[in-house]
Write an enzyme that holds these catalytic residues in place. Structure first.
Site, short mmCIF file in Angstrom:
data_model
loop_
_atom_site.label_atom_id
_atom_site.label_comp_id
_atom_site.label_asym_id
_atom_site.label_seq_id
_atom_site.Cartn_x
_atom_site.Cartn_y
_atom_site.Cartn_z
N GLY A 189 0.82 -1.22 0.00
CA GLY A 189 0.00 0.00 0.00
C GLY A 189 0.85 1.27 0.00
N ASN A 238 1.41 13.70 4.78
CA ASN A 238 0.50 12.80 5.50
C ASN A 238 0.94 11.33 5.43
OD1 ASN A 238 -0.39 13.59 2.73
ND2 ASN A 238 -1.74 11.83 2.98
N HIS A 262 -1.04 17.29 3.96
CA HIS A 262 -2.22 17.85 4.62
C HIS A 262 -1.88 19.24 5.16
CE1 HIS A 262 -4.20 14.12 4.20
NE2 HIS A 262 -4.26 13.71 5.45
N CYS A 307 -3.48 10.75 10.69
CA CYS A 307 -2.50 11.66 10.08
C CYS A 307 -2.73 13.13 10.43
CB CYS A 307 -2.51 11.50 8.56
SG CYS A 307 -4.16 11.45 7.83
#
Lengths: 349, 349
Positions: free
Chosen positions: A16, A326, A252, A132
């Site tokens: 991932g 993030n 972010h 996050c």
């Protein structure tokens, strides 16, 4: 290749977006690994990933996969963690879990090393990595809280799509291209893959991250509220959050308003604290247009803070703009930091 | 074509993004125009624009251009307004000015018709149209203020590039295409064309709109703060703002936190007010993922409000998400509304 001494490390969710960053971070930090087990769902098992210049085959995660593992870094979704983290612990591993499965469990420490590293000592096999958007905010606020106290936090987030995984990145790129080419498209991933409706993210802003709760807040917003209180050991801190997804790939941003407990604090005082804070980089020179932005934060481990200014009405109010990658401080880097703390505190051998 | 009765209307800045929307809005509203004068800078003079299916040639704006004009809609930058609005007034026109040139002038009413239409009566030739991000916020807050009072506003904005003109839209599209194609590019417009540095806007968020002031706030942020107080007649209202530019073409969004003066007010109470408020459309059904988004607000005159929720700590605190087309309610539509009010109040004949 691997070290001759060190730990047997497992990465669950190795294929991932966050898993990939975990492997890169372990490599960059030269974390002492004597054995590496890369795990994933059945669907991704058999694929290969790179680590220290070598291809590794990823195996399907099963309870037996954790035999002999010292540290298991989980980032394969809450249901995988719920199922397999206890199995890993049963076999003697310490789990650092990057999902929301155990974060609010009173028996599980929720840790941002710059804020509450000591909490790691209380672990019962699992240590949770916070959400996050929470991590970067508390890393920026902790030095201020320590010196001047903290009464209230109101945050509005500007969140990147990579927080929703590789499929969300693909969707943003495909939609952008379709719009630029004048073609039509059908949203299918954002705001929440499993929710009823999907909306355009390219050239848009979606005020929903994760699903809605009964109180009208989203789960992402409640994570920020509850996790902040837990990490900072401030159950009665006033916190509220509005979380918004943007057409940004990674990084972010957060517009944060705080009220502290002391009077007569200046922007200069806050700057001095942030300048010395671990894991924080101050980028705040308005007259030279220096402030944090996601495009500049990508690939860097730090939390960037700028636009610090005193509220024009509230003596104890301050505004700031907090940006971080993030996938790094918000996920992979914080998880590896917890693993390093476990090692440095002598909690794994 | 034009009406046989009605007014002689001049549009200054007719070739710009807002000027174009002004013409479309005048057409859509069938504003009674018996003569139309389209003006621009020397640079754009000679170009043609469409109005009611006919091509019109745009002339260079000069003092003499306003002879016989009844209403002049200005949207060609503050310096043009400073120079020519007094010339238009001298010749008997009423000016609706969409720049920041006169907004804080105590002799100039600053008007959002849904909020303070009556202020138009006090005009001395010029009426100012507020900043786009201010207009949509006060339109959403006024019905709440009227019923429950208003003590404090903290807003974080999510602003579209069209607020910075057509060149900013072109820059966003060109950068998006370059990034998708793996090509390099050199930012040259945003955040502020005339400022020292320019930054990538595609897939980024820039926490600067307009130039920085001495107090660390940007001019855009100070506009929101000062204009809100003036429009609402609340010089001591606590207002603060953080303004951020996003890779969105059109449609400003705002995360707004307010504190009202009454206890025991519910989300349902706020919903009831907004449902009946002029110019406001309530889009707030979380369980069906219904909330406002810029992609859905484009081309519509209304202010859309959703995500209304009560703060979890403050009895008098509420959060909401406010979205509107910054070129329409934020600029062209509000200007034409002011012109309609002038007509309806019998202030022009």
């Amino acid at each position: 290749m691997l070290n001759t001494t060190g730990f047997h490390v497992a990465v669950v969710g190795a294929t991932g977006a966050v898993g990939q960053q975990m492997l890169q971070t372990l490599e960059k930090r030269d974390f002492p690994i004597k054995q590496l087990t890369l795990l994933s769902s059945a669907r991704s098992a058999g694929s290969t990933v790179l680590f220290k210049g070598k291809e590794w085959t990823v195996e399907e995660a099963k309870p037996e996969s954790f035999e002999g593992v010292d540290i298991a870094l989980f980032s394969a979704g809450g249901s995988v963690s719920k199922l397999l983290a206890p199995e890993a612990v049963k076999r003697g591993a310490v789990v650092v879990d990057n999902t929301s499965a155990y974060r609010m469990d009173p028996d599980v420490p929720l840790v941002v090393p710059e804020v509450n590293e000591e909490d790691i000592k209380l672990h019962n096999g699992i240590i949770a990595n916070p959400n996050c958007s929470t991590i970067q905010m508390v890393a920026a606020l902790e030095p201020i809280r320590k010196q001047y106290g903290l009464k209230k936090v109101i945050v509005s987030t500007y969140q990147a799509v990579s927080g929703a995984g590789a499929v969300a990145i693909d969707e943003l790129h495909a939609q952008s291209q379709a719009i630029l080419s004048g073609e039509s498209f059908e949203p299918g991933v954002l705001p929440v893959k499993g929710d009823k409706k999907h909306y355009q993210i390219a050239y848009n802003a979606i005020p929903q991250i994760d699903t809605f709760q009964e109180n009208g807040f989203t789960f992402e917003e409640m994570k920020m509220i509850n996790e902040t209180k837990k990490i900072m050991h401030m159950p009665s801190l006033k916190v509220s959050a509005t979380c918004v997804r943007l057409p940004v790939v990674t990084g972010h941003s957060e517009s944060v308003y705080i009220e502290i407990e002391k009077d007569s604090v200046s922007v200069k005082d806050i700057h001095a604290l942030l300048q010395d804070a671990p894991g924080v980089t101050l980028e705040d020179v308005p007259e030279e247009q220096i402030y944090p932005m996601p495009a500049h934060a990508v690939g860097k481990p730090d939390v960037f803070v700028g636009r610090v200014r005193k509220d024009l009405d509230e003596e104890r109010g301050f505004h700031m703009w907090v940006v971080s990658d993030n996938l790094l401080k918000g996920a992979a880097w914080n998880s590896v930091q917890i693993a390093e703390s476990l090692m440095n505190l002598g909690l794994i051998k």
